[in-house]
Design an enzyme around this catalytic site. Sequence first.
Site, PDB file in Angstrom:
ATOM      1  N   GLY A  57      41.057  39.124  41.311  1.00  0.00           N
ATOM      2  CA  GLY A  57      39.766  37.950  41.424  1.00  0.00           C
ATOM      3  C   GLY A  57      38.923  37.873  40.270  1.00  0.00           C
ATOM      4  O   GLY A  57      39.037  38.546  39.282  1.00  0.00           O
ATOM      5  N   SER A  58      38.152  36.905  40.370  1.00  0.00           N
ATOM      6  CA  SER A  58      37.176  36.504  38.934  1.00  0.00           C
ATOM      7  C   SER A  58      36.142  37.707  38.960  1.00  0.00           C
ATOM      8  O   SER A  58      36.077  37.907  37.400  1.00  0.00           O
ATOM      9  CB  SER A  58      36.427  35.275  39.419  1.00  0.00           C
ATOM     10  OG  SER A  58      35.704  35.568  40.791  1.00  0.00           O
ATOM     11  N   ASP A  70      36.616  46.634  43.121  1.00  0.00           N
ATOM     12  CA  ASP A  70      37.055  45.204  43.565  1.00  0.00           C
ATOM     13  C   ASP A  70      35.931  44.495  43.894  1.00  0.00           C
ATOM     14  O   ASP A  70      34.849  44.785  44.256  1.00  0.00           O
ATOM     15  CB  ASP A  70      38.168  45.313  44.469  1.00  0.00           C
ATOM     16  CG  ASP A  70      39.040  44.068  44.713  1.00  0.00           C
ATOM     17  OD1 ASP A  70      38.911  43.207  44.107  1.00  0.00           O
ATOM     18  OD2 ASP A  70      40.251  44.545  45.246  1.00  0.00           O
ATOM     19  N   GLY A  71      36.327  43.008  44.009  1.00  0.00           N
ATOM     20  CA  GLY A  71      35.354  42.058  44.332  1.00  0.00           C
ATOM     21  C   GLY A  71      35.309  41.840  45.943  1.00  0.00           C
ATOM     22  O   GLY A  71      35.986  42.540  46.795  1.00  0.00           O
ATOM     23  N   ALA A  72      34.545  40.987  46.488  1.00  0.00           N
ATOM     24  CA  ALA A  72      34.703  40.451  47.824  1.00  0.00           C
ATOM     25  C   ALA A  72      34.157  39.122  48.317  1.00  0.00           C
ATOM     26  O   ALA A  72      33.649  38.549  47.306  1.00  0.00           O
ATOM     27  CB  ALA A  72      33.641  41.585  48.703  1.00  0.00           C
ATOM     28  N   ASP A  73      34.604  38.680  49.191  1.00  0.00           N
ATOM     29  CA  ASP A  73      34.209  37.136  49.670  1.00  0.00           C
ATOM     30  C   ASP A  73      33.145  37.115  50.676  1.00  0.00           C
ATOM     31  O   ASP A  73      32.400  36.295  50.424  1.00  0.00           O
ATOM     32  CB  ASP A  73      35.495  36.679  50.211  1.00  0.00           C
ATOM     33  CG  ASP A  73      36.709  36.428  49.426  1.00  0.00           C
ATOM     34  OD1 ASP A  73      36.894  36.061  48.208  1.00  0.00           O
ATOM     35  OD2 ASP A  73      37.807  37.056  49.532  1.00  0.00           O
ATOM     36  N   GLU A 114      45.145  45.383  48.014  1.00  0.00           N
ATOM     37  CA  GLU A 114      43.742  45.713  47.905  1.00  0.00           C
ATOM     38  C   GLU A 114      43.476  46.866  48.748  1.00  0.00           C
ATOM     39  O   GLU A 114      42.715  47.861  48.369  1.00  0.00           O
ATOM     40  CB  GLU A 114      42.958  44.568  47.786  1.00  0.00           C
ATOM     41  CG  GLU A 114      42.880  43.685  46.615  1.00  0.00           C
ATOM     42  CD  GLU A 114      42.331  42.367  46.750  1.00  0.00           C
ATOM     43  OE1 GLU A 114      42.044  41.792  45.659  1.00  0.00           O
ATOM     44  OE2 GLU A 114      41.835  42.153  47.942  1.00  0.00           O
ATOM     45  N   LYS A 116      27.608  36.408  47.852  1.00  0.00           N
ATOM     46  CA  LYS A 116      28.560  36.863  48.812  1.00  0.00           C
ATOM     47  C   LYS A 116      27.943  37.779  49.969  1.00  0.00           C
ATOM     48  O   LYS A 116      28.657  38.324  50.926  1.00  0.00           O
ATOM     49  CB  LYS A 116      29.619  38.036  47.891  1.00  0.00           C
ATOM     50  CG  LYS A 116      30.268  36.973  46.697  1.00  0.00           C
ATOM     51  CD  LYS A 116      31.077  35.977  47.362  1.00  0.00           C
ATOM     52  CE  LYS A 116      31.900  35.409  46.143  1.00  0.00           C
ATOM     53  NZ  LYS A 116      32.599  34.232  46.364  1.00  0.00           N
TER      54      LYS A 116
END
Length: 234
Positions: free
Chosen positions: A29-30, A85-88, A107, A125
């Site tokens: 992801g970004s 990692d990212g998250a929404d 993931e 987020k």
Amino acid sequence: MDDHLYRRRAAERALDYVESGMAIGLGTGSTASFMLRGLAARLADGRLQRVVGVPTSEQTAVLARELGIPLTTLDRHPSLDLALDGADEIDPHLRLIKGLGGAMLREKIVAASAARFVVMASVSKRVERLGERSPLPVEVVTFGMPLCIRRLAALGGEPVLRCDHSGAPFVTDEGNLILDCHFGVIADPEALAAAICAIPGVVAHGLFLGMASLAVIAGPDGIVELECPDASRR
């Protein structure tokens, strides 16, 4: 300030948890892209050495190779030191919705393989309850699509088949499809996760519960780090 700047700052701070000699999970992801570029810079200037990464998607693998980040596999490193990692969405208990990037299965496997799972995000987020802003992605096998749609709808979701920019169904790295399910606010994430897992044909869902050890969140007031005392791993 720009949300991209907050994500980059969160990624840079999260990289402070990486130590030389580690095997780490590389998110998708970004925000993860900012992390990869920061990791490559630290490897290039010698601040970090002998770090290898397990990518959570083909997209991440391609970018990591372009940046010169050494890659490995879970076969070679079944136990990782750290996953980034990212998250929404992130709620106050560090429960997450992930998967808008389409890589939630890998993931989740990588996060579960790591001694610590550090989430990087902008303040946008943060939510009080999961489902406030994001749909819940559910990865399903093609053959089970009709059944999965019916069962997910019966649980209160509104399943929508994810499509790519051309209008064709989005296909994951594992060859599966994704249903973006609009549940609204999720009152009991654990119960919903269990119910979704019980549907034949479901491969993975985007609820990451009790997995995150730490969230690094950047916003206009700086960076905050939130630890989860009841995470399955510290």
